[in-house]
Structures are given as C-alpha cells and as structure tokens.
Write an enzyme that holds these catalytic residues in place. Structure first.
Site, PDB file in Angstrom:
ATOM      1  N   GLU A 320       0.742  -1.170   0.098  1.00  0.00           N
ATOM      2  CA  GLU A 320      -0.253   0.041  -0.005  1.00  0.00           C
ATOM      3  C   GLU A 320       0.847   1.371  -0.088  1.00  0.00           C
ATOM      4  OE1 GLU A 320      -3.684  -1.961   2.657  1.00  0.00           O
ATOM      5  OE2 GLU A 320      -2.203  -0.788   3.510  1.00  0.00           O
ATOM      6  N   PRO A 321       1.607   1.508  -1.144  1.00  0.00           N
ATOM      7  CA  PRO A 321       2.324   2.628  -1.016  1.00  0.00           C
ATOM      8  C   PRO A 321       1.800   3.900  -1.431  1.00  0.00           C
ATOM      9  CG  PRO A 321       2.708   1.410  -3.199  1.00  0.00           C
ATOM     10  CD  PRO A 321       1.732   0.666  -2.357  1.00  0.00           C
ATOM     11  N   GLY A 322       1.668   4.994  -0.429  1.00  0.00           N
ATOM     12  CA  GLY A 322       1.016   6.408  -0.999  1.00  0.00           C
ATOM     13  C   GLY A 322       2.208   7.156  -1.241  1.00  0.00           C
ATOM     14  N   ARG A 323       2.858   7.708  -0.199  1.00  0.00           N
ATOM     15  CA  ARG A 323       4.043   8.419  -0.329  1.00  0.00           C
ATOM     16  C   ARG A 323       5.099   8.152  -1.495  1.00  0.00           C
ATOM     17  NH1 ARG A 323       6.001  10.991   4.292  1.00  0.00           N
ATOM     18  NH2 ARG A 323       5.059   9.179   5.356  1.00  0.00           N
ATOM     19  N   TYR A 364       6.095  16.600  12.348  1.00  0.00           N
ATOM     20  CA  TYR A 364       7.097  15.721  12.482  1.00  0.00           C
ATOM     21  C   TYR A 364       8.448  15.944  12.435  1.00  0.00           C
ATOM     22  CZ  TYR A 364       3.129  12.944  10.458  1.00  0.00           C
ATOM     23  OH  TYR A 364       1.778  12.583  10.131  1.00  0.00           O
ATOM     24  N   CYS A 391      -0.145  32.754  12.693  1.00  0.00           N
ATOM     25  CA  CYS A 391      -0.044  33.339  13.704  1.00  0.00           C
ATOM     26  C   CYS A 391       0.614  32.124  14.742  1.00  0.00           C
ATOM     27  CB  CYS A 391      -1.268  33.834  14.230  1.00  0.00           C
ATOM     28  SG  CYS A 391      -1.864  35.179  13.480  1.00  0.00           S
ATOM     29  N   GLU A 392       1.700  31.565  14.468  1.00  0.00           N
ATOM     30  CA  GLU A 392       2.309  30.577  15.213  1.00  0.00           C
ATOM     31  C   GLU A 392       3.658  30.608  14.713  1.00  0.00           C
ATOM     32  OE1 GLU A 392       0.761  27.706  17.194  1.00  0.00           O
ATOM     33  OE2 GLU A 392       3.013  27.401  17.317  1.00  0.00           O
ATOM     34  N   TYR A 421       0.738  13.949   1.949  1.00  0.00           N
ATOM     35  CA  TYR A 421       0.551  14.267   3.188  1.00  0.00           C
ATOM     36  C   TYR A 421       0.595  15.751   3.490  1.00  0.00           C
ATOM     37  CZ  TYR A 421       0.586   9.465   3.947  1.00  0.00           C
ATOM     38  OH  TYR A 421       0.520   7.960   3.755  1.00  0.00           O
TER      39      TYR A 421
HETATM   40  C1  LIG Z   1      -2.423   0.869   6.641  1.00  0.00           C
HETATM   41  C2  LIG Z   1      -1.531   1.811   5.871  1.00  0.00           C
HETATM   42  N1  LIG Z   1      -1.295   1.533   4.575  1.00  0.00           N
HETATM   43  C3  LIG Z   1      -0.437   2.374   3.788  1.00  0.00           C
HETATM   44  C4  LIG Z   1       0.038   3.348   4.355  1.00  0.00           C
HETATM   45  C5  LIG Z   1       0.612   4.516   3.557  1.00  0.00           C
HETATM   46  O1  LIG Z   1       1.918   4.897   3.854  1.00  0.00           O
HETATM   47  P1  LIG Z   1       2.959   5.441   2.970  1.00  0.00           P
HETATM   48  O2  LIG Z   1       2.192   6.899   2.400  1.00  0.00           O
HETATM   49  O3  LIG Z   1       4.055   6.061   3.868  1.00  0.00           O
HETATM   50  O4  LIG Z   1       3.328   4.670   1.986  1.00  0.00           O
HETATM   51  C6  LIG Z   1      -0.330   3.953   5.546  1.00  0.00           C
HETATM   52  C7  LIG Z   1       0.012   5.314   6.107  1.00  0.00           C
HETATM   53  O5  LIG Z   1      -0.121   5.668   7.207  1.00  0.00           O
HETATM   54  C8  LIG Z   1      -1.250   2.869   6.383  1.00  0.00           C
HETATM   55  O6  LIG Z   1      -1.557   3.222   7.787  1.00  0.00           O
END
Ligand SMILES: Cc1ncc(COP(=O)(O)O)c(C=O)c1O
Length: 463
Positions: A320-323, A364, A391-392, A421
């Site tokens: 499940e790559p997002g980033r 982070y 304002c921070e 993100y």
């Molecule tokens: C269950 C799950 N899958 C996939 C991801 C995606 O992570 P990333 O964007 O770092 O690949 C996350 C991120 O928190 C997650 O909690």
C-alpha cells in the site's frame, strides 16, 4: 541522518548556528532530480519548468501558493509499482497520501487498486469510477454507516482493526445478505521509521490487533467462525518513510508465523498477505530511496523464503504505497513575501502559505529542500528558514536550507516532494484558504482541486 554545519559564510552569519543542514550545494541553481518531479528542469532563461510549462506562467494563471503535480511522473511511478509487482501481487495506492478524482482516474487507468480509510475517501473513489472490488477499506474506528456503505458498494476487502469490528462487519454483511472479504490488521511488534526499526514493544498504538499474547490468533479464530466474513489474509503496516528493509523482514517472519499457526489449528491456508506501505522518498539530497523493482524483489523474496521455511504456499502479496507514488511528483509553489535577516542566526523568508498547506514540518520535524525557481542567481548561499504567514512561531515549512543571498520579495520559490500528506493534511488555520492542486502534462495545466474561496469558508459558517 547526521548533518553538519558548513563553514562557508552566508550573508548574515560568520559562524553558522546549530541546525539540521548539510553544506550548501556547489550551485544553488541546480535541481537535484532525486527530489524534483521527473519533468522539472530550467529553461534557457533559468525559469523552472514542469511538464513543459514555466512556473511564472503557472503562478500567473493559478496564483500562489499552489501544489503543482507532474502527471507524467505520477503515472510513471504508478506504472513502475504496478509492473514491479507483476500480476501475482496487488498494489493498493494509499489514498490518505493525497486523493482527488483525477488521481483516482489515473490510478484506475494505470491498473492500481486503492486503499481508503474514511467514508469521504470511499465516496471520492467511487465517484471517480474506481471499481469497488479494487478498493480496500481501512480505519481503526470505522462507523457503522461507513461499514454499511462499503459493503453495500461491494469493496474488495475490509481490513478489520479490532475485535468489535470483526463482529460489526460480520453482522452488517449478513444483514445485507453478503459475505464480505476481510483481512485482519495485526501489530507485529515492529516499528520502522526511515533508517531504523525497532523490533520490540510497539504494540502500544491504536492500530491493529497485537500478535503478542495470542490476540491476533484469537481474532482469526473469531473471524473464521462468522458466516458474514470471508477471511482472506493478514495485514501489517510497520511505519513510514522507511529505507531499511529489515523491518519488513521481521514483520513478514511474524505474519507468516501466524499463517502457519492458523494452518496448524484450523487446516486453512490464508491466501493473502498485505505488508502495508511506508516506503521512503527523497525529501532532500541526503535521502536514497530504493526503486520499486528493488522493493518488490526484496519483499517477494522475504515472503517466499519465510513461507518455504513454514511449508506454506506463498500467499498473494499486496502493498500500500502512498508517499512513494505521489510524494515526489509534486512541489508547492510560493511567492516570497517579507525577508528578515537575523544577525548571527539565519534569514527568515516568509511565503504566502505555511503550516496550513504543509503541516509535516511542524508535526514531524520533517525535512524539506527549497529552490528559487523564477530565475537563477549567481549570489552566494544564505542560510534561510522558510516560514508561513500563520500566527504561530512553529509555522515553519523548511527549517534550514540555503537560498541565494539576493532573494527578494516577489521571487517564486518551490518546495519539492510535497505530493504526499500536504494537501491531504491541509487546514484552514487563520482562515487561510487551501491552495489548488494543478496538474501539468505535455505543456498543459489543469486544476484538479480548485483553490478554496472565502465563500467556501463562509458557506460552512451558518451561525
Ligand atoms: C495501513 C496503511 N497503509 C498504507 C499507508 C501509506 O503509507 P505511505 O504513504 O508512507 O506509503 C499507511 C500510512 O499511514 C497506512 O496506515
């Protein structure tokens, strides 16, 4: 990652202060392809272009700040992940990194699946035509209504995250006359971040069901007993911005250990294993991420080896790559406002956005790089902190980076690797309007998420 102060003198400090920065690059005009989207380059006038369009034209047409996404790069990365894992594995893009309808269509066209974790993400996916059976539904506290909607829509899998949810999903599926495909998310006692992983005592978190103390085995026992559920596998996600595969090795070892226990106790070999996301990207030139084909090879080998050791058929793997897909494909374009040199410290460069469009630095302590993009400069390096308009005092976008000492109000600067993100975590703090997301491709730009307006803000304010 250790970074050191550089002896070269920026404009306002003879001795550089303590900070997280490397030496200034030999040439501040050079754009490191590791951190910039694939089609980013400078034209003959020194203006940065992406997808064949220069940033001055983008700023003029769409305003600043704006997230600029390189569609060519996004599609190339999605394809690279898809082909690296081949047809024996599934790639679920993690929508939490950034989701919009255009993104869903690109994913669909490139053959990826989608992981969503809220009713809103599910609605976005379905409204853009992602087939429901290619959607995985996540979350540690899914509402009854969300579960109902997901099952009714026919999502390919729901990832069960608690004992209550096992019962709840089974009950709702049965009430709809369905048998829902599910995985159980477990915590394997591994937490991985960047170059390190820790293999003890990280069950202390809100996600998943701990392997420790036999809880995950008990969850499997209960799920197998319920008619409304078809248990297809085990899920594990160990962290974020990971470069070191050893955390996955430990996780796979423990997940396969559970699959073996399930086989021994129930005579059932669960057919799937999901190793989650978390693969790292280059935010700065110091980061060295692996290519998707290297990651796919490593993960496949790890799972195959573990299964051979346990005398199990190798399950179908999903990730499940997002980033790692969307992160590097975008940059945030800002206009420089006030510039405040602080003697002996650094120069504060204010931009027209800030923590509302990129909370990761404040949240982070994330590191980013930055470049002057509307022109080149021969001026020497100036140690800068890029800050927002909120304002921070923690409203920092780039903590320490070198920019040319002749930087002036009105210049355009850009922060690369903000595809993940940033827009998805954006806020309206100080009633600052969230920037648009502009996709560029082959000399054309197109707004895929429009800029928020004051009318948008006021529409919700019904008091
Ligand atoms: C269950 C799950 N899958 C996939 C991801 C995606 O992570 P990333 O964007 O770092 O690949 C996350 C991120 O928190 C997650 O909690």
């Amino acid at each position: 990652m250790s970074r050191s102060a550089h002896p070269a003198g920026p404009r306002h400090a003879d001795v550089l202060p303590e900070g997280h920065y490397s030496a200034p690059p030999a040439d501040l005009n050079t754009l490191d392809p590791k951190v910039w989207a694939q089609t980013v380059t400078r034209d003959q006038d020194g203006v940065v272009t992406v997808g064949g369009i220069d940033v001055k034209a983008l700023a003029e047409e769409h305003g600043t700040p704006a997230y600029i996404v390189d569609e060519t790069d996004f599609r190339a990365r999605a394809r690279a992940w898809r082909s690296a894992f081949g047809t024996d594995a599934d790639v679920f893009y993690a929508g939490k990194a950034f989701l919009s309808r255009a993104i869903v269509r690109w994913l669909h066209e490139e053959g990826l699946n989608l992981d969503v974790c809220s009713g809103g993400e599910l609605a976005t996916a379905l409204s853009a035509g992602m087939p429901a059976d290619r959607i995985a539904f996540h979350g540690n506290n899914k509402s009854t209504e969300e579960i109902h909607r997901a099952i009714e829509a026919g999502v390919g899998r729901i990832v069960l995250d608690s004992f209550q949810e096992i019962v709840r999903v089974a009950h709702i599926a049965q009430s709809l006359g369905k048998r829902q495909r599910v995985q159980i998310r477990i915590t394997v006692g591994v937490e991985a971040h960047t170059h390190e992983f820790i293999a003890t005592a990280h069950e202390d978190q809100k996600f998943g069901i701990p392997l420790a103390g036999g809880q995950a085995a008990e969850a499997v026992r209960r799920a197998l007993r319920l008619d409304g559920l078809e248990l297809i596998g085990i899920h594990s996600h160990i962290g974020s911005q990971i470069f070191d595969m050893s955390g996955f090795e430990v996780a796979a070892h423990r997940v396969v250990g559970l699959l073996k226990d399930v086989r021994d106790e129930h005579g059932v070999e669960l057919p799937e294993i999901d190793l989650g996301g978390g693969l790292g990207i280059a935010y700065t030139s110091d980061d060295d991420p692996s290519e998707p084909h290297e990651i796919a090879k490593a993960l496949t080998e790890i799972v195959t080896r573990e299964c051979e050791g346990a005398k199990l058929r190798t399950p179908r793997i999903s990730v499940e790559p997002g980033r790692a897909i969307v992160g590097p494909t975008a940059f945030t374009l800002y206009e420089v406002g006030t510039i405040k040199p602080l003697d002996g410290l650094r120069t504060y460069v204010s931009v027209d956005g800030g923590m509302s469009d990129n909370i990761r630095t404040a949240l982070y302590d994330a590191e980013y790089s930055v470049a002057l993009v509307s022109r080149t400069s021969d001026a020497g390096p100036m140690l800068a902190r890029v800050v927002g308009k909120h304002c921070e005092s923690g409203d920092i976008v780039v903590k320490d980076a070198f920019l040319p000492a002749d930087l002036a109000p009105g210049d355009l600067i850009a922060v690369p690797a903000t595809g993940a993100y940033c827009r998805s975590m954006a806020s309206n703090y100080n009633h600052v309007l969230r920037p648009p997301v502009v996709a560029v491709n082959d000399g054309e730009s197109r707004v895929i998420v429009r800029r928020e307006t004051e009318e948008d803000l006021l529409r919700l304010d019904v008091g």
